[in-house]
Design a protein around this motif. Structure first.
Motif, short mmCIF file in Angstrom:
data_model
loop_
_atom_site.label_atom_id
_atom_site.label_comp_id
_atom_site.label_asym_id
_atom_site.label_seq_id
_atom_site.Cartn_x
_atom_site.Cartn_y
_atom_site.Cartn_z
N ASP A 112 7.25 -5.69 1.94
CA ASP A 112 6.61 -4.51 1.37
C ASP A 112 7.30 -4.09 0.08
OD1 ASP A 112 4.75 -4.36 3.39
OD2 ASP A 112 5.95 -3.00 4.63
N GLY A 113 6.49 -3.81 -0.92
CA GLY A 113 7.01 -3.35 -2.20
C GLY A 113 7.52 -4.46 -3.09
N ASP A 159 0.92 -4.05 1.02
CA ASP A 159 0.64 -2.70 0.59
C ASP A 159 -0.45 -2.64 -0.47
OD1 ASP A 159 2.10 -3.90 -1.35
OD2 ASP A 159 3.83 -2.56 -1.23
N ASN A 194 2.63 -3.59 -8.29
CA ASN A 194 2.45 -3.35 -6.88
C ASN A 194 2.47 -1.87 -6.60
OD1 ASN A 194 2.16 -5.95 -6.00
ND2 ASN A 194 4.35 -6.28 -5.74
N GLY A 195 1.72 -1.46 -5.62
CA GLY A 195 1.69 -0.06 -5.24
C GLY A 195 0.63 0.15 -4.19
#
Length: 381
Positions: free
Chosen positions: A282-283, A239, A102-103
């Protein structure tokens, strides 16, 4: 007259020499720790106690700094390789990264146009979004291996191999620095994403041209929907994008359509619902509560299912699909969601939203069981 020799008598010169040698040895022993050899003039220079203390402090400082660096970098590696995957297996949330890290992508959409600010256009990387018809097919041209977690060097090595074997990968390898690393990692694990990757930089991340299902998909009991399909795969999810992080809403879409016939519950629609209602962290990724609470918005209900062969086969034979949260193994190197859609010849039919080839084969319970972290069986209300 015979002379008698006394062999016990020590000659004066010899005794004096021994005394001097003993004296020098004693001095050398006392000062042995306080000298170093000076190579410039081949002499021995003695250090004061103050100098020795300073040298000990410097040595201790260097050792401390070395240990701190070793702990920092070692701890970082342990966190990334061991603790992070473990934490992602937690009960409250689970990462659905689909074989990629993830990013946030470095290509943010333009505020006015919604297009990627990717600089100069790359030849051969045109946006493949187009009009959707009823004859959509997925070509599984390239062999798919067991997913692996790769660093940047390993990603480059894999893409170089692919570009040497298949000419269509050359444009990606030649421009490797302009693509997000997690996108390239996903491509290495699933080369059939090549068209999706080529269109990534120029894709509209805010608006989809059409998300309608095909006639073939509507005719299936539980349609196989691919998360990186160009109908919705470029749209933002949390994200990242649906194509890289949207396996959970894609799985729920397959289940909702199969149980209710609501063809408007496409992956993009459920992704929007999940984000607006707090089912995405998120993240981290999609919360498991989407499977238990969020699904009720679409007139279906679910319950957590214990891992057992009899329970899985019984549910599937009764027409109740199962969504599984998967750990590392045949489907992912980090975290992923799949749908168990039915039973055929005593084996399990799988709808993998990230890979058509894995969805076309039948699976033994024993092969799947050790990879399943949690699962939910779904019913119409």
């Amino acid at each position: 007259m015979n002379t008698i020799t006394n062999y016990n008598r020590i000659p004066p010169t010899s005794k004096t020499t021994n005394i001097k040698r003993a004296s020098r040895n004693s001095q050398s022993s006392r000062a042995g720790r306080n000298h170093r050899f000076d190579s410039t003039d081949n002499t021995t220079r003695f250090l004061s106690r103050k100098q020795l203390r300073r040298r000990k402090k410097l040595r201790s400082l260097f050792i401390t700094l070395f240990l701190l660096c070793a702990c920092f970098f070692g701890g970082r590696i342990i966190y990334q390789k061991v603790l992070l995957p473990y934490l992602q297996d937690g009960r409250e949330t689970f990462t659905d990264a689909s074989d990629s890290e993830n990013g946030v992508s470095q290509y943010e959409p333009d505020v006015n146009t919604g297009q990627q600010n990717s600089g100069n256009k790359i030849p051969g990387s045109d946006n493949i979004n187009g009009n959707i018809d009823n004859n959509i097919t997925y070509i599984s041209k390239y062999p798919v291996e067991t997913p692996q977690a790769r660093n940047l060097r390993e990603i480059k090595r894999k893409l170089r191999t692919l570009s040497e074997e298949y000419k269509e990968f050359k444009v990606i390898y030649d421009n490797i620095d302009v693509y997000p690393e997690n996108l390239l990692a996903a491509l290495c694990n699933n080369p059939n994403m090549i068209d999706y990757v080529k269109g990534y930089l120029s894709a509209d991340r805010k608006h989809a041209q059409s998300c309608k299902l095909t006639k073939k998909e509507k005719a299936q009991d539980f349609p196989l929907l691919i998360q990186w399909d160009n109908r919705w795969g470029y749209l933002r999810y949390g994200d990242d994008s649906i194509g890289l992080s949207g396996c959970a809403p894609t799985c729920l879409s397959m289940v909702v359509i199969g149980l209710t016939g609501d063809t408007s519950a496409t992956p993009d629609a459920i992704s929007k619902f999940a984000q607006r209602n707090g089912y995405y962290a998120d993240g981290i990724g999609t919360k498991w509560s989407l499977m238990t609470e969020g699904c009720q918005e679409y007139d279906i209900t679910s319950e957590e299912l214990k891992l057992s062969k009899a329970g899985i086969l019984s549910s599937l034979e009764s027409g109740h699909p199962i969504i599984c949260s998967m750990g590392a193994g045949d489907f992912t190197s980090a975290g992923h969601f799949i749908v168990l859609a039915g039973v055929k010849d005593g084996k399990i039919q799988v709808n993998d939203p990230n890979n058509r080839q894995r969805s076309e084969q039948l699976w033994d319970y024993e092969t799947l069981a050790y990879q399943i972290k949690n699962m939910w069986v779904f019913y119409p209300m």
